[in-house]
Design a protein around this motif. Sequence first.
Motif, PDB file in Angstrom:
ATOM      1  N   ASP A 328       0.765  -1.096  -0.092  1.00 44.25           N
ATOM      2  CA  ASP A 328      -0.073   0.043   0.069  1.00 44.25           C
ATOM      3  C   ASP A 328       0.662   1.170   0.145  1.00 44.25           C
ATOM      4  N   ALA A 329       2.104   1.165  -0.154  1.00 44.78           N
ATOM      5  CA  ALA A 329       3.088   2.230  -0.165  1.00 44.78           C
ATOM      6  C   ALA A 329       3.647   2.685  -1.702  1.00 44.78           C
ATOM      7  N   TYR A 330       3.593   3.905  -2.049  1.00 47.02           N
ATOM      8  CA  TYR A 330       4.102   4.233  -3.380  1.00 47.02           C
ATOM      9  C   TYR A 330       4.718   5.508  -3.256  1.00 47.02           C
ATOM     10  N   SER A 331       5.599   5.709  -4.450  1.00 44.19           N
ATOM     11  CA  SER A 331       6.188   7.160  -4.691  1.00 44.19           C
ATOM     12  C   SER A 331       6.071   7.506  -6.045  1.00 44.19           C
ATOM     13  N   ALA A 332       6.160   8.894  -6.281  1.00 44.09           N
ATOM     14  CA  ALA A 332       6.087   9.486  -7.305  1.00 44.09           C
ATOM     15  C   ALA A 332       6.705  10.828  -7.756  1.00 44.09           C
ATOM     16  N   THR A 333       6.958  11.193  -8.844  1.00 42.24           N
ATOM     17  CA  THR A 333       7.551  12.557  -9.027  1.00 42.24           C
ATOM     18  C   THR A 333       6.604  13.403  -9.054  1.00 42.24           C
ATOM     19  N   LEU A 347       7.438  12.446  -4.036  1.00 44.70           N
ATOM     20  CA  LEU A 347       6.116  12.583  -3.313  1.00 44.70           C
ATOM     21  C   LEU A 347       6.015  11.047  -2.684  1.00 44.70           C
ATOM     22  N   ALA A 348       5.880  10.807  -1.325  1.00 40.18           N
ATOM     23  CA  ALA A 348       5.686   9.660  -0.953  1.00 40.18           C
ATOM     24  C   ALA A 348       4.311   9.515  -0.286  1.00 40.18           C
ATOM     25  N   PHE A 349       3.592   8.317  -0.743  1.00 42.58           N
ATOM     26  CA  PHE A 349       2.124   8.266  -0.081  1.00 42.58           C
ATOM     27  C   PHE A 349       1.679   6.802  -0.159  1.00 42.58           C
ATOM     28  N   THR A 350       0.729   6.695   0.794  1.00 42.88           N
ATOM     29  CA  THR A 350      -0.093   5.543   0.957  1.00 42.88           C
ATOM     30  C   THR A 350      -1.382   5.479   0.295  1.00 42.88           C
ATOM     31  N   LEU A 351      -2.012   4.147  -0.090  1.00 42.74           N
ATOM     32  CA  LEU A 351      -3.160   4.149  -0.750  1.00 42.74           C
ATOM     33  C   LEU A 351      -3.663   2.890  -0.222  1.00 42.74           C
ATOM     34  N   THR A 352      -4.596   2.934   0.523  1.00 41.71           N
ATOM     35  CA  THR A 352      -5.481   1.810   1.000  1.00 41.71           C
ATOM     36  C   THR A 352      -6.781   1.498   0.161  1.00 41.71           C
ATOM     37  N   MET A 353      -6.924   0.488  -0.375  1.00 44.85           N
ATOM     38  CA  MET A 353      -8.136   0.135  -0.953  1.00 44.85           C
ATOM     39  C   MET A 353      -8.891  -0.803  -0.315  1.00 44.85           C
ATOM     40  N   GLU A 354     -10.515  -0.623  -0.544  1.00 48.71           N
ATOM     41  CA  GLU A 354     -11.415  -1.559   0.060  1.00 48.71           C
ATOM     42  C   GLU A 354     -12.494  -1.416  -1.232  1.00 48.71           C
ATOM     43  N   GLY A 355     -12.396  -2.473  -2.050  1.00 46.85           N
ATOM     44  CA  GLY A 355     -13.168  -2.555  -3.193  1.00 46.85           C
ATOM     45  C   GLY A 355     -12.690  -1.360  -4.219  1.00 46.85           C
ATOM     46  N   ASP A 356     -13.754  -0.607  -4.692  1.00 45.67           N
ATOM     47  CA  ASP A 356     -13.411   0.550  -5.559  1.00 45.67           C
ATOM     48  C   ASP A 356     -13.125   1.826  -4.775  1.00 45.67           C
ATOM     49  N   VAL A 357     -12.955   1.836  -3.390  1.00 47.24           N
ATOM     50  CA  VAL A 357     -12.735   2.912  -2.678  1.00 47.24           C
ATOM     51  C   VAL A 357     -11.349   2.972  -2.066  1.00 47.24           C
ATOM     52  N   ALA A 358     -10.634   4.127  -2.175  1.00 47.47           N
ATOM     53  CA  ALA A 358      -9.340   4.245  -1.914  1.00 47.47           C
ATOM     54  C   ALA A 358      -9.357   5.747  -0.866  1.00 47.47           C
ATOM     55  N   ASP A 359      -8.538   5.296   0.107  1.00 49.20           N
ATOM     56  CA  ASP A 359      -7.860   6.276   0.945  1.00 49.20           C
ATOM     57  C   ASP A 359      -6.646   6.674   0.639  1.00 49.20           C
ATOM     58  N   LEU A 360      -6.234   8.021   0.530  1.00 46.37           N
ATOM     59  CA  LEU A 360      -4.981   8.403   0.216  1.00 46.37           C
ATOM     60  C   LEU A 360      -4.393   9.397   1.147  1.00 46.37           C
ATOM     61  N   SER A 361      -3.089   9.190   1.329  1.00 44.71           N
ATOM     62  CA  SER A 361      -2.373  10.234   2.252  1.00 44.71           C
ATOM     63  C   SER A 361      -0.852  10.188   1.876  1.00 44.71           C
ATOM     64  N   GLY A 362      -0.524  11.451   1.360  1.00 47.21           N
ATOM     65  CA  GLY A 362       0.963  11.504   1.129  1.00 47.21           C
ATOM     66  C   GLY A 362       1.352  12.982   1.164  1.00 47.21           C
ATOM     67  N   SER A 363       2.811  13.126   0.833  1.00 49.99           N
ATOM     68  CA  SER A 363       3.362  14.432   1.108  1.00 49.99           C
ATOM     69  C   SER A 363       4.627  14.764   0.249  1.00 49.99           C
ATOM     70  N   ALA A 364       4.990  15.884  -0.149  1.00 48.66           N
ATOM     71  CA  ALA A 364       6.333  16.545  -0.654  1.00 48.66           C
ATOM     72  C   ALA A 364       6.653  17.592   0.020  1.00 48.66           C
ATOM     73  N   VAL A 365       7.963  17.712  -0.273  1.00 47.42           N
ATOM     74  CA  VAL A 365       8.547  18.972   0.267  1.00 47.42           C
ATOM     75  C   VAL A 365       9.251  19.896  -0.768  1.00 47.42           C
TER      76      VAL A 365
END
Length: 400
Positions: A328-333, A347-365
């Motif tokens: 559930d952990a990802y990174s992106a530019t 940008l580092a973020f987490t993505l938790t999925m339950e079925g077709d619904v996702a909760d996102l939390s991430g940050s970049a400096v």
Amino acid sequence: MSSSSPASRYTAVAIALHWAMAFLLLFMIWLGWNMDDNEVRYQLHKSVGITLLFLTVARIAWRLLNPPPPLPDDMKPYERQLSHFVQIVFYAMMVIIPLAGWLLVSISPFQISTVLFGTVDWPHLPFTSGLRQGNELLHGIVENIHSKGAWVIIVLLGLHVAGAVKHEIGSEDGVLKRMVPGLFGKTSPPSPPARGALVAFGSSIILFAIIAAFPLIGSGGASAPAAPAGAESAQGNWAVDYAQSEIRFTGIYDGKEFSGVFTKWNADVAFYPEDLAASSVAVTVETASASTGTKLYDSTLREGEWFSTAAFPAATVALTDFQSTGPDAYSATATMTLKGKEVSAPLAFTLTMEGDVADLSGSAVFSRKALDLGQVSDAGGSWVSDEITVSVSGKATRIN
């Protein structure tokens, strides 16, 4: 023969204006000497100054419509001339000093907003934007007029008070009882009937309202944010729940953490956990929607020194190069384009999925310097930290 008569009394409105402005003027002088590095007092100083400016306009209009009582008959000619001179210079300085202060703020390269009493946005003087850089001489002249003018006011106050006391305890009829309500009881002459209140105060209020409306008119004419680059090809497969999502910025101001959110933004999300190479996100943020919970900060952020919302109403963020870094952990530019500057950060973020619904939390400096934010007023980060954390959180539903 005594000159004390019903006509020798100032009107009740003139008396009220006199003492209200006297109190504000003394308070204003004290603030000017005690506001260094104090944001609240600095804003209060500007608020009281603008208030005094419009009270002066009303008082001049009132004086023209309701002439003051004549001076005592037994005043010497030179005393009459000195009294009139002090009054004329006093009124002139009560207009010049606030205007100089207003001009000083308007041409300052720091571009700190003026918010009257923490409520009303007050615009800079028109046609001053081109005077904010490379005009140290003009800035110094205006600053001297404003600061040294305070000493002129102090001298005039001393002459005014000394003259009033001298004529009150001397052989003349006295002038103090004309301006102090109820001080002398039954011996104090009554105030004459007043006229022109609507003209005197109405004109001042209308002028104030017109000037205060300028920021509202300007913000109302701002164009809608343009779509971010690449949005047309994003082929979004997620619908963002904006009511439960936010973009927040956080930093350090004067040694304490500050935070704010952007209230108007949209995102085109194409995210495929099974095919990260095909994923992309395009976000458009309306920069004028920045909200910190403090009106002064929100107004200052819209200035050219910061987001420059009039010239750059939108910022964009493009997310690319997605990688999986754990369950559930990802990174992106994250590539942000703001005020014509393009800056990338991980940008580092987490993505938790339950079925077709996702909760996102991430940050970049991001660096303020790289984005040309606050580089005139605080390039070294003495007040506002150079590093600003941009975080995103919320919910989205997969739609295909």
